[in-house]
Write a protein that holds these residues in place. Sequence first.
Motif, PDB file in Angstrom:
ATOM      1  N   SER A 365       0.929  -1.321   0.028  1.00 22.18           N
ATOM      2  CA  SER A 365       0.015  -0.127  -0.018  1.00 22.18           C
ATOM      3  C   SER A 365       0.806   1.208   0.020  1.00 22.18           C
ATOM      4  O   SER A 365       1.877   1.230   0.632  1.00 22.18           O
ATOM      5  CB  SER A 365      -0.898   0.067   0.950  1.00 22.18           C
ATOM      6  N   THR A 367       0.671   5.668   0.012  1.00 25.71           N
ATOM      7  CA  THR A 367      -0.152   6.902   0.226  1.00 25.71           C
ATOM      8  C   THR A 367       0.782   7.793  -0.444  1.00 25.71           C
ATOM      9  O   THR A 367       1.708   8.338   0.158  1.00 25.71           O
ATOM     10  CB  THR A 367      -0.794   7.225   1.576  1.00 25.71           C
ATOM     11  N   SER A 433      -9.413   7.680  -2.057  1.00 30.86           N
ATOM     12  CA  SER A 433      -9.206   9.012  -2.186  1.00 30.86           C
ATOM     13  C   SER A 433      -9.644   9.626  -0.903  1.00 30.86           C
ATOM     14  O   SER A 433     -11.059   9.236  -0.619  1.00 30.86           O
ATOM     15  CB  SER A 433      -9.645   9.700  -3.289  1.00 30.86           C
ATOM     16  N   THR A 434      -9.146  10.812  -0.310  1.00 29.82           N
ATOM     17  CA  THR A 434      -9.952  11.501   0.556  1.00 29.82           C
ATOM     18  C   THR A 434     -10.714  12.593   0.318  1.00 29.82           C
ATOM     19  O   THR A 434     -11.600  13.158   0.920  1.00 29.82           O
ATOM     20  CB  THR A 434      -8.783  12.252   1.534  1.00 29.82           C
ATOM     21  N   GLN A 511      -5.325  13.396  -0.545  1.00 35.81           N
ATOM     22  CA  GLN A 511      -4.343  12.295  -0.709  1.00 35.81           C
ATOM     23  C   GLN A 511      -4.973  10.948  -1.403  1.00 35.81           C
ATOM     24  O   GLN A 511      -6.006  10.750  -1.343  1.00 35.81           O
ATOM     25  CB  GLN A 511      -3.775  11.600   1.030  1.00 35.81           C
ATOM     26  N   THR A 513      -4.540   6.801  -1.844  1.00 41.20           N
ATOM     27  CA  THR A 513      -3.803   5.500  -1.489  1.00 41.20           C
ATOM     28  C   THR A 513      -4.145   4.395  -2.514  1.00 41.20           C
ATOM     29  O   THR A 513      -5.077   4.073  -3.004  1.00 41.20           O
ATOM     30  CB  THR A 513      -4.515   5.086   0.035  1.00 41.20           C
TER      31      THR A 513
END
Length: 531
Positions: A365, A367, A433-434, A511, A513
């Motif tokens: 993962s 980010t 996504s944020t 951000q 990820t």
Amino acid sequence: MRDPHQSLRSTTAGAVSAALIAGAAFGLAPAAQAAPAERPAAAAAASVRFVDIPGDGGTVLKANVVTPAGASASGTYPVIVLPTSWAMPQIEYIAQAKKLAAAGYVVVSYNSRGFWQSGGEIEVGGPEDIADASKVIDWTLENTPADPAKVGMAGVSYGAGISLLAAAHDKRVKAVGALSGWGDLVDSIYSGRTQHAQAGALLGGAGMLTGRPSAELQRILKDFLGSNLDKEHEMIAWGTKRSPTTYLDRLNKNGAAILLANAWGDTIFPPNQYARFYEKLTGPKRLEFRPGDHATSEATGLLGLPNDTWTNTRRWFDRYLKGERNGIDQERPVQLKSRSTGGYEGYPDWKSVGATSKKIDLAGSSTIRTNVDSGANGGIVMLSNALDQFLKIPPMASMPLLPRRYAAVWQSERADAAQRVRGTAKLHTTVTSTKESGTLVAYLYDVGPLGLGKLVSNAPYTFHGQTPGKPFGVDLELFSTAYDVPAGHRLALVVDTVDPLYVEHNPSGAQLTFSSPSTDPSYVSIPLREQ
């Protein structure tokens, strides 16, 4: 997200400057090594005259007519109509027109409406441009010794698109040479639902400098480069109306023999859309890809120098207008020139190009933060891939120095043998996504022992309407290419969120990820040609 109007101003100036620099370089570029040698021109000079041709609605189109020496007393000849490229004057094709006339063709080149001294406004392959092409054919058959049963069209870039659109609407067009053109205008400058900023700014800026953009075009460009998503459907409908693939049924029914040629690094009309268009054609067809950027692979031919693209275009017309048995229809119809070796490779169809593939797992993962260019990017429109073509200097990035805060990086193991990448690499990954919107750009690099990566391919991807914090799948085709990775090198996939070539849709502070769930692993699939 960045101020789109500031982005438009900077990309317009940068893109136009890059195009002028690249254009100046063409005159110094070495000529391509041709396939079959060009035949010597006839001793007698062709006749050249400048005329006004009434286009659609009586709009005056400035044109030049080039006829074989002594044509007035020699019966009829096959005819080739050449619409000019975007922002180019009517003398663009004069060197090639003279060569074609010396080979026995009547050639009529005309300045596309809205540019230079031709009347009207720039319609970007709209109905007026299609009607203009038919009016030029009408005039040619009435005023030159042209054979009405042997009409061809050809052109570079804008001229290529108009030629394909005209062939779909006018049954008299029997053969087409579409060089550095488009099959799908939307997929060309809006691939991955991402505005190709430098390409759009270059077209808009050059159009304003050399012509008269229509009110509709000005509105579309403003909405496109200004990221007016409320007008997205309108923009897509506008581009679809101007895409030859929209009229594929007509094109196939009319049966014109179609040659498509393009560059691997075309930053205005990427090769993928041309390859997809080619596969849907059912008549006589040929697809050629060479190193370079937009219109650079045929540029030396416009100066009258030996050039593969123009040589094969004339062979195509000799076969399908003159009926000569010159063997071009017996060759493998998909012809590729590697960016690395310079040699030609023939394939029976496009799907055979990347017949085998290798998957690189994108485990773990990662980010990254958005809104910052990591240093990985696709270069400058019209310039970077021309440098790759002539000097073997593609865009580069150092893998160890890429900031992992802004770029996700995965690398393969070192390969024991050289790998011949051919065709379309495909990325599959899971993104969280944020924010509900965002843009990512994927890059494939050839990484040497010191960690310096040479760009193999790239492509953008934009999303809207996603639920923040909820993973979603992304499938992205990178731009097709032919590139040889040396033994001992690695392949690397890099993903960041900012590239000067494209408009970004990343809200401030967002951000992204990238993950690889066990039930849906992430990977990049590399198309390979066996040794």
